[in-house]
Enzyme design. Structure first.
Site, PDB file in Angstrom:
ATOM      1  N   ASP A  95       0.855  -1.174   0.000  1.00 11.02           N
ATOM      2  CA  ASP A  95       0.000   0.000   0.000  1.00 11.02           C
ATOM      3  C   ASP A  95       0.901   1.238   0.000  1.00 11.02           C
ATOM      4  O   ASP A  95       2.110   1.142   0.147  1.00 11.02           O
ATOM      5  CB  ASP A  95      -0.976  -0.016   1.180  1.00 11.02           C
ATOM      6  CG  ASP A  95      -0.284   0.020   2.526  1.00 11.02           C
ATOM      7  OD1 ASP A  95       0.920   0.315   2.569  1.00 11.02           O
ATOM      8  OD2 ASP A  95      -0.953  -0.236   3.542  1.00 11.02           O
ATOM      9  N   SER A  96       0.311   2.394  -0.163  1.00 12.49           N
ATOM     10  CA  SER A  96       1.099   3.607  -0.393  1.00 12.49           C
ATOM     11  C   SER A  96       1.636   4.236   0.879  1.00 12.49           C
ATOM     12  O   SER A  96       2.486   5.113   0.833  1.00 12.49           O
ATOM     13  CB  SER A  96       0.244   4.643  -1.112  1.00 12.49           C
ATOM     14  OG  SER A  96      -0.788   5.103  -0.246  1.00 12.49           O
ATOM     15  N   GLY A  97       1.114   3.816   2.034  1.00 11.51           N
ATOM     16  CA  GLY A  97       1.451   4.477   3.288  1.00 11.51           C
ATOM     17  C   GLY A  97       0.496   5.599   3.627  1.00 11.51           C
ATOM     18  O   GLY A  97       0.542   6.153   4.721  1.00 11.51           O
ATOM     19  N   GLY A  98      -0.408   5.910   2.698  1.00  9.35           N
ATOM     20  CA  GLY A  98      -1.336   7.027   2.908  1.00  9.35           C
ATOM     21  C   GLY A  98      -2.197   6.863   4.142  1.00  9.35           C
ATOM     22  O   GLY A  98      -2.299   7.777   4.971  1.00  9.35           O
ATOM     23  N   PHE A  99      -2.794   5.699   4.304  1.00  2.00           N
ATOM     24  CA  PHE A  99      -3.697   5.479   5.439  1.00  2.00           C
ATOM     25  C   PHE A  99      -2.949   5.651   6.762  1.00  2.00           C
ATOM     26  O   PHE A  99      -3.448   6.276   7.693  1.00  2.00           O
ATOM     27  CB  PHE A  99      -4.324   4.088   5.366  1.00  2.00           C
ATOM     28  CG  PHE A  99      -5.218   3.773   6.534  1.00  2.00           C
ATOM     29  CD1 PHE A  99      -6.499   4.301   6.612  1.00  2.00           C
ATOM     30  CD2 PHE A  99      -4.769   2.971   7.570  1.00  2.00           C
ATOM     31  CE1 PHE A  99      -7.328   4.028   7.699  1.00  2.00           C
ATOM     32  CE2 PHE A  99      -5.584   2.693   8.658  1.00  2.00           C
ATOM     33  CZ  PHE A  99      -6.863   3.224   8.721  1.00  2.00           C
ATOM     34  N   ASP A 149      -2.760   8.394  -1.589  1.00  2.00           N
ATOM     35  CA  ASP A 149      -4.068   9.048  -1.560  1.00  2.00           C
ATOM     36  C   ASP A 149      -4.295   9.717  -0.217  1.00  2.00           C
ATOM     37  O   ASP A 149      -3.607   9.426   0.766  1.00  2.00           O
ATOM     38  CB  ASP A 149      -5.189   8.027  -1.821  1.00  2.00           C
ATOM     39  CG  ASP A 149      -5.212   6.916  -0.772  1.00  2.00           C
ATOM     40  OD1 ASP A 149      -4.125   6.564  -0.252  1.00  2.00           O
ATOM     41  OD2 ASP A 149      -6.291   6.396  -0.470  1.00  2.00           O
ATOM     42  N   GLN A 192     -11.677   7.397  -3.797  1.00  2.63           N
ATOM     43  CA  GLN A 192     -12.088   7.941  -2.507  1.00  2.63           C
ATOM     44  C   GLN A 192     -13.453   8.624  -2.682  1.00  2.63           C
ATOM     45  O   GLN A 192     -14.068   8.507  -3.729  1.00  2.63           O
ATOM     46  CB  GLN A 192     -11.033   8.915  -1.968  1.00  2.63           C
ATOM     47  CG  GLN A 192      -9.749   8.254  -1.490  1.00  2.63           C
ATOM     48  CD  GLN A 192      -9.918   7.462  -0.195  1.00  2.63           C
ATOM     49  OE1 GLN A 192     -10.974   7.466   0.439  1.00  2.63           O
ATOM     50  NE2 GLN A 192      -8.864   6.753   0.208  1.00  2.63           N
ATOM     51  N   GLY A 219     -10.912   4.036   1.821  1.00  3.08           N
ATOM     52  CA  GLY A 219     -11.667   4.869   2.752  1.00  3.08           C
ATOM     53  C   GLY A 219     -13.001   4.301   3.163  1.00  3.08           C
ATOM     54  O   GLY A 219     -13.947   5.049   3.414  1.00  3.08           O
ATOM     55  N   ASP A 269      -8.246  -7.291   1.734  1.00  5.07           N
ATOM     56  CA  ASP A 269      -7.213  -7.497   2.750  1.00  5.07           C
ATOM     57  C   ASP A 269      -7.727  -6.988   4.080  1.00  5.07           C
ATOM     58  O   ASP A 269      -8.595  -6.115   4.126  1.00  5.07           O
ATOM     59  CB  ASP A 269      -5.934  -6.733   2.384  1.00  5.07           C
ATOM     60  CG  ASP A 269      -6.053  -5.257   2.739  1.00  5.07           C
ATOM     61  OD1 ASP A 269      -5.514  -4.854   3.783  1.00  5.07           O
ATOM     62  OD2 ASP A 269      -6.709  -4.506   1.996  1.00  5.07           O
ATOM     63  N   CYS A 307     -12.298 -28.026   8.768  1.00  5.50           N
ATOM     64  CA  CYS A 307     -11.182 -27.192   8.307  1.00  5.50           C
ATOM     65  C   CYS A 307      -9.925 -28.038   8.097  1.00  5.50           C
ATOM     66  O   CYS A 307      -9.533 -28.812   8.983  1.00  5.50           O
ATOM     67  CB  CYS A 307     -10.914 -26.086   9.328  1.00  5.50           C
ATOM     68  SG  CYS A 307      -9.555 -24.989   8.856  1.00  5.50           S
ATOM     69  N   CYS A 309      -6.831 -26.980   7.935  1.00  6.25           N
ATOM     70  CA  CYS A 309      -5.591 -26.310   8.352  1.00  6.25           C
ATOM     71  C   CYS A 309      -4.823 -27.141   9.379  1.00  6.25           C
ATOM     72  O   CYS A 309      -5.378 -28.013  10.059  1.00  6.25           O
ATOM     73  CB  CYS A 309      -5.883 -24.910   8.892  1.00  6.25           C
ATOM     74  SG  CYS A 309      -6.433 -24.837  10.615  1.00  6.25           S
ATOM     75  N   CYS A 312      -6.404 -27.193  12.989  1.00  7.16           N
ATOM     76  CA  CYS A 312      -7.602 -28.026  13.186  1.00  7.16           C
ATOM     77  C   CYS A 312      -7.318 -29.515  13.019  1.00  7.16           C
ATOM     78  O   CYS A 312      -8.004 -30.357  13.603  1.00  7.16           O
ATOM     79  CB  CYS A 312      -8.707 -27.581  12.232  1.00  7.16           C
ATOM     80  SG  CYS A 312      -9.381 -25.949  12.645  1.00  7.16           S
ATOM     81  N   HIS A 338      -5.220 -20.811  11.504  1.00  3.40           N
ATOM     82  CA  HIS A 338      -6.631 -21.152  11.293  1.00  3.40           C
ATOM     83  C   HIS A 338      -7.414 -19.967  10.733  1.00  3.40           C
ATOM     84  O   HIS A 338      -8.187 -20.127   9.774  1.00  3.40           O
ATOM     85  CB  HIS A 338      -7.296 -21.626  12.580  1.00  3.40           C
ATOM     86  CG  HIS A 338      -8.778 -21.727  12.434  1.00  3.40           C
ATOM     87  ND1 HIS A 338      -9.384 -22.737  11.713  1.00  3.40           N
ATOM     88  CD2 HIS A 338      -9.776 -20.882  12.824  1.00  3.40           C
ATOM     89  CE1 HIS A 338     -10.699 -22.530  11.691  1.00  3.40           C
ATOM     90  NE2 HIS A 338     -10.959 -21.416  12.365  1.00  3.40           N
TER      91      HIS A 338
END
Length: 371
Positions: A95-99, A149, A192, A219, A269, A307, A309, A312, A338
């Site tokens: 990601d851009s680091g904006g958040f 952004d 946005q 956003g 994500d 499951c 995994c 489990c 899990h």
């Protein structure tokens, strides 16, 4: 889109806007719709890359802002780039680091040029501009990089959101200009507009004209009511190009993902699976289970018998409850394995349902509000 990146839609749902596809990248394919685990500092917390691969993860995220602060992008590049540095051979996104920058509300100043803030590590003044964000991401080397952004909080006024949305577009143009590795890295633009549907529509239309390799909806996880998030996604996603991947940022609950997939979103994500794991919480069938609860102390069944995994297949609720109560690190590893597997399996099952055109029959219950 570069020859190294393409998106193929394999099937569309006849009752919704959902689609099943394949996103091709230089480090492999991503079968969509798909949940992507978050590895903020070039690691998905408590998991080795081998364990991560076993969860069914195909694409993993890292964070530009955090990696810039520690260890620094030049060290990552010296280690052979992000993939080699962290030992992950599959597709990656930064990601851009904006958040993160905008979440430092007490420590930062915004201008047309960019954002100036104090490093929470050592108090040093750092300036992030669209150009700087792209330069860092070019150096890190992920397959997909995000435009820088401005992400206004849910409490922002319409006027503030409008100004941020317009600035995000101007910054995107600068990101495109600064991008030095378009053949190896796909730059995604971010729509946005807050909860204002007209601003979202305008932003989507403007970004679509730029013909980027992919598009994100940003956003939408900054404090709004779920109904508003659903509205934004339902209106925005169908406006984005059908032949490009669509990514909804920061979302990872069952209902939010189903609503978004039914609107035409492909990628997600969220930090939820590992964050909840560190709080002793398992995700089972879309519900949250606190393993500290007394009822789990003598429960010798798996978290989820269906499951596949590692957790489990090998351990009981009682054992994991014991680890959580003892604050053993293995608890966080087992729960993370899990929880990530759970979300990826969920999106895999949805994908199968889209391919079979049974999405509403199998997952329609998630499209109505839960009481």
């Amino acid at each position: 889109m570069s020859a190294n990146f393409s998106f193929q839609c394999l099937a569309s749902c006849t009752q919704t806007k959902a689609r099943a596809g394949i996103f091709y990248t230089p480090h492999g394919v991503v079968e969509t719709p798909r949940f992507m685990p978050v590895g903020t500092l070039a690691t998905v917390k408590t998991l080795t890359p081998a364990q991560l691969q076993e969860t069914g993860a195909q694409m993993v995220l890292s964070n530009t802002y955090h990696l810039h602060l520690q260890p620094g992008e030049t060290i990552v590049a010296g280690g052979g780039g992000l993939h080699k540095f962290m030992g992950w051979s599959g597709p990656m996104l930064t990601d851009s680091g904006g958040f993160q920058v905008f979440s430092l509300s007490e420590m930062r100043k915004i201008s047309e040029e960019g954002v100036t803030f104090r490093s929470p590590h050592d108090g040093q003044i750092i300036k992030f501009t669209p150009e700087k964000s792209i330069e860092i991401q070019n150096t890190l080397g992920a397959d997909v990089i995000m435009a820088f952004d401005e992400c206004p909080p849910a409490t922002a006024s319409r006027q503030e959101v409008e100004a941020a949305t317009e600035r995000t577009y101007r910054w995107l143009l600068r990101c495109i200009e600064a991008h030095q590795r378009p053949q190896e890295q796909a730059l995604f633009g971010i729509v946005q507009g807050g909860v204002h549907l007209d601003l979202r529509c305008q932003a989507a239309e403007a970004l679509t004209k730029l013909d980027l390799p992919g598009y994100a909806i940003g956003g939408v996880s900054v404090g709004e009511e779920p109904e508003l998030i659903h509205q934004v996604v339902q209106v925005t996603a169908p406006l984005l190009p059908h032949h490009k991947p669509r990514y909804l940022m920061g979302v990872g609950t069952y209902q939010e993902m189903v609503v978004a997939i039914a609107s035409g979103v492909d990628l997600f994500d969220c930090v939820i699976p590992t964050r909840w794991a560190r709080h002793g919480t398992a995700m089972v069938g879309g519900d949250r289970w606190n393993l500290k609860n007394a009822k789990f102390r003598e429960d010798f069944t798996p978290l989820d018998e269906t499951c596949p995994c590692y957790t489990c297949q090998n351990f009981t609720r009682a054992y994991i409850s014991h680890l959580v109560r003892s604050q053993e690190i293995l608890a966080y590893t087992l729960l993370s394995i899990h929880n990530i597997t759970e979300l990826i399996r969920f999106t895999q099952k949805i994908r199968e349902a889209i391919l079979n055109d049974t999405l509403i029959a199998e997952f329609g219950k998630w499209l109505t509000p839960r009481g």
